[in-house]
Design a protein around this motif. Structure first.
Motif: not given
Length: 334
Positions: A62-68
Motif C-alpha cells: 500500500t502506498n500512503y501519499q501524504c498531501k499537506l
C-alpha cells in the motif's frame, strides 16, 4: 476531541505528517509485516509504504501519499500523483500497489470524492487528462507521454484500491492511539475497573519467593513458602496486598502496551526505578521486610511525568517495584 487532532495535522509540516503516518504503520503489525518511508527526491511517487508480506514489492503493498496542502486535494493533484506511480511501474522500478491512500488532512474537492467513489470513471479521467496534467509535470524538463506501456499500467491498476484519509478519518483510525499520544500528547485514557485478584500464577514465583523469605524471617518460619505466609495470621493479609499491587502493575503494563509506544512504558519504569532505588539500597534496613516496607511507603509518593502520570495509582507504582523484583532488577533481600 477529533477536531483538535485535525487542527494539529494542519499545523504539521509535510515531513512530520509523513513521520506520523510511518509511526502509525509501525503500529499496524496486524496488516503490514514491514514499512518504509520513501520521501524526498526520487521517491517514485511514494511517501510511506506498507508491505503486507515479506515479498515486499513483489507482494501486495500500500502506498500512503501524504498531501499537506493549504487547500483541498484536487483532481489535478490526485491524477498527477497517481501518474508518478504509473510512470515508474511502466519503467519497471516497482510493481503496482494493491492500495493507494491519499493522506490529505484538508480533505478533497467534491469532484475528486466523486471519482474515488467511481473507480472506472477515475481510470478514464487519468487517461483523458494525462496530457494536460502529467505529460510535462512528472519529470522536470522532460515530457512523459501516455505511452502504450504506461497506459497498460493504468488499465491494470485496481482503482477500487484508491481511498482518502482526511484529518478526521485519520484521527479516528482505531489503531492510531499511540501515535496520537506520541505526537500530540493525547490522553491514553483510564483503565477499566480491575477484575478480582486471580490465583497465584507461575510468573509470580520470583518476587513471591523473595517476599516469603522476608516475611518468614520476621515470623521465624524457616524456609517459609508463599502458602505458609498467606496462611499466617499477621502476614497473610499483607502478602495478599502485595500480590494485589503486583496484579495492578501487570495489568497496567499489559493494557497500556496497546495504547502507547514501548518507549513510554520504558520511561515510566525508569521514573519508578530511580524514585525508589536509593531507598531500596539503603543499608539502614534491619531486615528484608523493612526494605520492602520502606519502598512501599516511598513508591506511591513519586511524582511522575509523561502521558501515564495521571493513570498510575499507588498500587501500580508499588506493584511495579514487585515487577522489578520479579525481573531481578531490584530483588527483595539485603
Amino acid at each position: 476531541m477529533i477536531s483538535d487532532y485535525v487542527t494539529a495535522f494542519f499545523k504539521m509540516d509535510p515531513a512530520h505528517l509523513e513521520a506520523f503516518v510511518a509511526d502509525w504503520l509501525n503500529l499496524r503489525r496486524h496488516v503490514y509485516v514491514d514499512w518504509t518511508r520513501c520521501s524526498g527526491a526520487g521517491d517514485g511517487g511514494r511517501d510511506v509504504v506498507g508491505f503486507e508480506t515479506n515479498r515486499r514489492y513483489e507482494g501486495p503493498w500500500t502506498n500512503y501519499q501524504c498531501k499537506l496542502l493549504r487547500r483541498n486535494l484536487s483532481v489535478t493533484d490526485a491524477v498527477r500523483e497517481l501518474g508518478k506511480i504509473f510512470m515508474h511501474v511502466a519503467a519497471g522500478d516497482f510493481t503496482l500497489p494493491t492500495k493507494y491512500v491519499f493522506v490529505a488532512p484538508k480533505g478533497t474537492v467534491r469532484t475528486l470524492s466523486d471519482l474515488v467513489g467511481h473507480p472506472e470513471k477515475f481510470r478514464r479521467t487519468v487517461i483523458e487528462r494525462w496530457d494536460a496534467v502529467c505529460r510535462d509535470h512528472l519529470v522536470k524538463g522532460q515530457a512523459t507521454p501516455l505511452t502504450p506501456e504506461i497506459r497498460a499500467v493504468v488499465e491494470a491498476f485496481d482503482f477500487t484500491g484508491v481511498s482518502v484519509l482526511d484529518g478526521a478519518k485519520l484521527a479516528a483510525q482505531e489503531d492510531i492511539g499511540p501515535a496520537l499520544v506520541r505526537w500530540f500528547g493525547a490522553d491514553p485514557g483510564p483503565l477499566p475497573s480491575p477484575e478480582a485478584l486471580p490465583a497465584v500464577s507461575l510468573d509470580e514465583a520470583p518476587y513471591l519467593a523473595q517476599l516469603a523469605a522476608a516475611y518468614g524471617a520476621r515470623a521465624e518460619l524457616v524456609e517459609a513458602t508463599t502458602d505458609d505466609i498467606l496462611a499466617h495470621p499477621k502476614f497473610g493479609e499483607q502478602l495478599r496486598d502485595q500480590r494485589l499491587r503486583y496484579f495492578h502493575a501487570s495489568r497496567f503494563g499489559r493494557l497500556y502496551r496497546k495504547r502507547v509506544f514501548e518507549d513510554v512504558l520504558v520511561a515510566f519504569d525508569e521514573e519508578i526505578y530511580h524514585g525508589v532505588v536509593d531507598t531500596h539500597r539503603d543499608d539502614g534496613h534491619r531486615d528484608a521486610l523493612a526494605q520492602v516496607n520502606a519502598v512501599m511507603r516511598v513508591a506511591p509518593l513519586l511524582p511522575l511525568t509523561g502521558p501515564l502520570r495521571d493513570h498510575a495509582s499507588a498500587q501500580v507504582k508499588q506493584g511495579t517495584c514487585h515487577r522489578f523484583a520479579n525481573e531481578g532488577r531490584l530483588p527483595w533481600g539485603i
